[in-house]
Design a protein around this motif. Structure first.
Motif, PDB file in Angstrom:
ATOM      1  N   LYS A 147       0.949  -1.407   0.068  1.00  0.00           N
ATOM      2  CA  LYS A 147      -0.240   0.659   0.331  1.00  0.00           C
ATOM      3  C   LYS A 147       0.863   0.868   0.033  1.00  0.00           C
ATOM      4  O   LYS A 147       0.143   2.453  -0.943  1.00  0.00           O
ATOM      5  CB  LYS A 147      -1.332  -0.143   0.810  1.00  0.00           C
ATOM      6  CG  LYS A 147      -2.377  -0.724   0.474  1.00  0.00           C
ATOM      7  CD  LYS A 147      -2.972  -1.671   2.488  1.00  0.00           C
ATOM      8  CE  LYS A 147      -4.109  -2.179   1.729  1.00  0.00           C
ATOM      9  NZ  LYS A 147      -5.373  -2.697   3.031  1.00  0.00           N
ATOM     10  N   HIS A 151       2.095   4.175  -3.685  1.00  0.00           N
ATOM     11  CA  HIS A 151       2.494   5.838  -2.934  1.00  0.00           C
ATOM     12  C   HIS A 151       3.777   6.193  -3.781  1.00  0.00           C
ATOM     13  O   HIS A 151       4.057   7.113  -4.019  1.00  0.00           O
ATOM     14  CB  HIS A 151       2.138   6.187  -2.277  1.00  0.00           C
ATOM     15  CG  HIS A 151       0.486   6.396  -1.767  1.00  0.00           C
ATOM     16  ND1 HIS A 151      -0.720   6.194  -2.550  1.00  0.00           N
ATOM     17  CD2 HIS A 151      -0.255   6.033  -1.291  1.00  0.00           C
ATOM     18  CE1 HIS A 151      -1.939   6.194  -2.230  1.00  0.00           C
ATOM     19  NE2 HIS A 151      -1.780   5.861  -1.516  1.00  0.00           N
ATOM     20  N   ASP A 154       4.428   5.819  -7.076  1.00  0.00           N
ATOM     21  CA  ASP A 154       4.186   7.224  -8.452  1.00  0.00           C
ATOM     22  C   ASP A 154       4.647   8.417  -8.254  1.00  0.00           C
ATOM     23  O   ASP A 154       4.642   9.787  -9.379  1.00  0.00           O
ATOM     24  CB  ASP A 154       1.670   7.083  -7.704  1.00  0.00           C
ATOM     25  CG  ASP A 154       1.113   8.245  -8.231  1.00  0.00           C
ATOM     26  OD1 ASP A 154       1.665   8.608  -9.929  1.00  0.00           O
ATOM     27  OD2 ASP A 154       0.418   8.770  -7.295  1.00  0.00           O
ATOM     28  N   LEU A 166      -0.643  -1.493  -7.905  1.00  0.00           N
ATOM     29  CA  LEU A 166      -1.968  -1.350  -7.440  1.00  0.00           C
ATOM     30  C   LEU A 166      -2.147  -2.663  -8.045  1.00  0.00           C
ATOM     31  O   LEU A 166      -3.002  -3.227  -6.867  1.00  0.00           O
ATOM     32  CB  LEU A 166      -2.622  -0.123  -8.811  1.00  0.00           C
ATOM     33  CG  LEU A 166      -4.251  -0.088  -8.536  1.00  0.00           C
ATOM     34  CD1 LEU A 166      -4.825   0.153  -7.248  1.00  0.00           C
ATOM     35  CD2 LEU A 166      -4.393   1.453  -9.739  1.00  0.00           C
ATOM     36  N   HIS A 178     -11.793   0.947  -2.093  1.00  0.00           N
ATOM     37  CA  HIS A 178     -11.223   2.344  -1.169  1.00  0.00           C
ATOM     38  C   HIS A 178      -9.866   2.397  -3.011  1.00  0.00           C
ATOM     39  O   HIS A 178      -9.748   3.922  -3.178  1.00  0.00           O
ATOM     40  CB  HIS A 178     -10.235   2.411   0.004  1.00  0.00           C
ATOM     41  CG  HIS A 178      -9.228   3.188   0.028  1.00  0.00           C
ATOM     42  ND1 HIS A 178      -8.955   4.266   0.248  1.00  0.00           N
ATOM     43  CD2 HIS A 178      -8.039   2.510  -0.214  1.00  0.00           C
ATOM     44  CE1 HIS A 178      -8.043   4.291   0.396  1.00  0.00           C
ATOM     45  NE2 HIS A 178      -7.636   4.172   0.102  1.00  0.00           N
ATOM     46  N   TRP A 179      -8.914   1.202  -3.600  1.00  0.00           N
ATOM     47  CA  TRP A 179      -7.721   0.918  -3.958  1.00  0.00           C
ATOM     48  C   TRP A 179      -8.391   1.481  -5.555  1.00  0.00           C
ATOM     49  O   TRP A 179      -7.605   1.515  -6.115  1.00  0.00           O
ATOM     50  CB  TRP A 179      -7.493  -0.289  -3.637  1.00  0.00           C
ATOM     51  CG  TRP A 179      -6.815   0.137  -2.719  1.00  0.00           C
ATOM     52  CD1 TRP A 179      -6.436  -0.329  -1.309  1.00  0.00           C
ATOM     53  CD2 TRP A 179      -5.692   0.709  -2.428  1.00  0.00           C
ATOM     54  NE1 TRP A 179      -5.940   0.407  -0.302  1.00  0.00           N
ATOM     55  CE2 TRP A 179      -4.822   0.871  -1.220  1.00  0.00           C
ATOM     56  CE3 TRP A 179      -4.939   1.983  -3.391  1.00  0.00           C
ATOM     57  CZ2 TRP A 179      -3.537   1.612  -0.437  1.00  0.00           C
ATOM     58  CZ3 TRP A 179      -3.181   1.821  -3.089  1.00  0.00           C
ATOM     59  CH2 TRP A 179      -3.354   1.986  -1.410  1.00  0.00           C
ATOM     60  N   ASP A 181     -11.043   3.578  -6.348  1.00  0.00           N
ATOM     61  CA  ASP A 181     -11.189   4.683  -6.073  1.00  0.00           C
ATOM     62  C   ASP A 181      -9.246   5.633  -6.244  1.00  0.00           C
ATOM     63  O   ASP A 181      -9.380   6.142  -7.180  1.00  0.00           O
ATOM     64  CB  ASP A 181     -11.454   5.745  -5.289  1.00  0.00           C
ATOM     65  CG  ASP A 181     -13.183   4.877  -4.911  1.00  0.00           C
ATOM     66  OD1 ASP A 181     -14.043   4.556  -6.279  1.00  0.00           O
ATOM     67  OD2 ASP A 181     -14.177   4.852  -3.942  1.00  0.00           O
ATOM     68  N   SER A 182      -8.729   4.825  -5.521  1.00  0.00           N
ATOM     69  CA  SER A 182      -8.023   5.809  -5.603  1.00  0.00           C
ATOM     70  C   SER A 182      -6.775   5.152  -6.944  1.00  0.00           C
ATOM     71  O   SER A 182      -6.012   6.316  -7.589  1.00  0.00           O
ATOM     72  CB  SER A 182      -6.262   4.987  -4.108  1.00  0.00           C
ATOM     73  OG  SER A 182      -7.198   4.906  -2.554  1.00  0.00           O
ATOM     74  N   GLY A 183      -7.203   4.122  -7.749  1.00  0.00           N
ATOM     75  CA  GLY A 183      -6.063   4.109  -8.971  1.00  0.00           C
ATOM     76  C   GLY A 183      -6.718   4.718  -9.727  1.00  0.00           C
ATOM     77  O   GLY A 183      -6.444   5.030 -10.575  1.00  0.00           O
ATOM     78  N   TYR A 185      -8.254   7.955  -9.378  1.00  0.00           N
ATOM     79  CA  TYR A 185      -7.886   9.207  -9.225  1.00  0.00           C
ATOM     80  C   TYR A 185      -6.116   9.495  -9.245  1.00  0.00           C
ATOM     81  O   TYR A 185      -5.767  10.426 -10.573  1.00  0.00           O
ATOM     82  CB  TYR A 185      -7.282   9.785  -8.184  1.00  0.00           C
ATOM     83  CG  TYR A 185      -7.317  11.084  -7.418  1.00  0.00           C
ATOM     84  CD1 TYR A 185      -7.675  12.122  -7.690  1.00  0.00           C
ATOM     85  CD2 TYR A 185      -6.037  11.487  -7.001  1.00  0.00           C
ATOM     86  CE1 TYR A 185      -6.949  13.348  -7.240  1.00  0.00           C
ATOM     87  CE2 TYR A 185      -5.703  12.224  -6.300  1.00  0.00           C
ATOM     88  CZ  TYR A 185      -6.113  13.513  -6.367  1.00  0.00           C
ATOM     89  OH  TYR A 185      -5.549  14.294  -5.962  1.00  0.00           O
ATOM     90  N   MET A 186      -5.177   8.349  -9.655  1.00  0.00           N
ATOM     91  CA  MET A 186      -4.324   8.540  -9.633  1.00  0.00           C
ATOM     92  C   MET A 186      -4.221   8.393 -11.145  1.00  0.00           C
ATOM     93  O   MET A 186      -3.445   9.632 -11.819  1.00  0.00           O
ATOM     94  CB  MET A 186      -2.959   7.147  -9.751  1.00  0.00           C
ATOM     95  CG  MET A 186      -1.788   6.781  -9.559  1.00  0.00           C
ATOM     96  SD  MET A 186      -0.666   5.499  -8.705  1.00  0.00           S
ATOM     97  CE  MET A 186      -1.565   4.515  -9.650  1.00  0.00           C
TER      98      MET A 186
END
Length: 228
Positions: A147, A151, A154, A166, A178-179, A181-183, A185-186
């Motif tokens: 996790k 980051h 990135d 990821l 969550h991941w 959504d994080s992915g 965004y990235m």
């Protein structure tokens, strides 16, 4: 400047111990070498290596914090001690235990990278992280390491590595929302990058779009499951 001088003194002191550890490793005096490292950890934290490995990185960082100030120099030194212990255990044919030391070391460094107190040590941390990542295979990493690693990749512009990490997380994590959504965004940030920036991260626009499409489909599937 004071912090760097202080760190250099600590590293110099540990280097003498490490030299003795290396000598005993080469002579296969593994128990004696381990005792030297155990004593070094006790001097640093007041704990032996087994307790250090049993504690979470969050707890270790709390032990290295005094009056709200994290001692990044000691954190860096602890990561070196864990790496040295990992090398020793691998040489002693205790590979699983050695890998656990490497994991704890790199996890500590990945968490330290985001701390204000560690700003001056960015180069030293980067060198150590790179060294450890050549040893540890992503498929062996637990989620607690993967996790912060995504980051790290990135932020370092290593986009292909961030993408791979990821999907390791998404394959292993039961709670994917969550991941995903994080992915998204990235990857949305990556879509705004130039061709040269993407190439430096070992990706191209088509690959980024494919990843985005895949994540959107995964989010739609997850939403359907949640509504059932």
């Amino acid at each position: 400047m004071y912090q760097r001088d202080y760190l250099m003194r600590m590293i110099e002191q540990f280097s003498m111990t490490l030299g003795q550890v290396l000598f005993k490793r080469r002579n296969q005096q593994f128990a004696e070498a381990m005792e030297l490292l155990t004593q070094a950890m006790k001097q640093l934290l007041g704990l032996n290596s087994k307790l250090v490995l049993a504690l979470s990185v969050k707890d270790l960082m709390a032990l290295l914090t005094t009056q709200g100030q994290f001692d990044a120099g000691k954190g860096l030194l602890l990561s070196d001690m864990l790496k040295a212990e990992g090398d020793l255990l691998v040489d002693a044919a205790e590979e699983d235990e050695g890998i656990a030391c490497y994991m704890k070391s790199v996890e500590l460094l990945l968490e330290m990278r985001w701390m204000q107190e560690a700003t001056e040590l960015e180069q030293e941390m980067e060198e150590r992280i790179q060294d450890l990542l050549t040893i540890i295979k992503p498929g062996l990493m637990p989620l607690r390491v993967l996790k912060p690693l995504v980051h790290y990749y990135d932020s370092a512009g290593r986009l292909a590595k961030a993408e791979d990490t990821l999907f390791f997380i998404l394959d292993a994590d039961v709670d994917q929302t969550h991941w995903i959504d994080s992915g998204l965004y990235m990857v949305e940030r990556w879509q705004k990058m130039s061709t040269d920036e993407l190439a430096q991260g070992e990706l191209n626009a088509e690959e980024v779009q494919e990843t985005y499409t895949q994540l959107v489909k995964m989010k739609q599937k997850a939403s359907k499951i949640e509504r059932m």
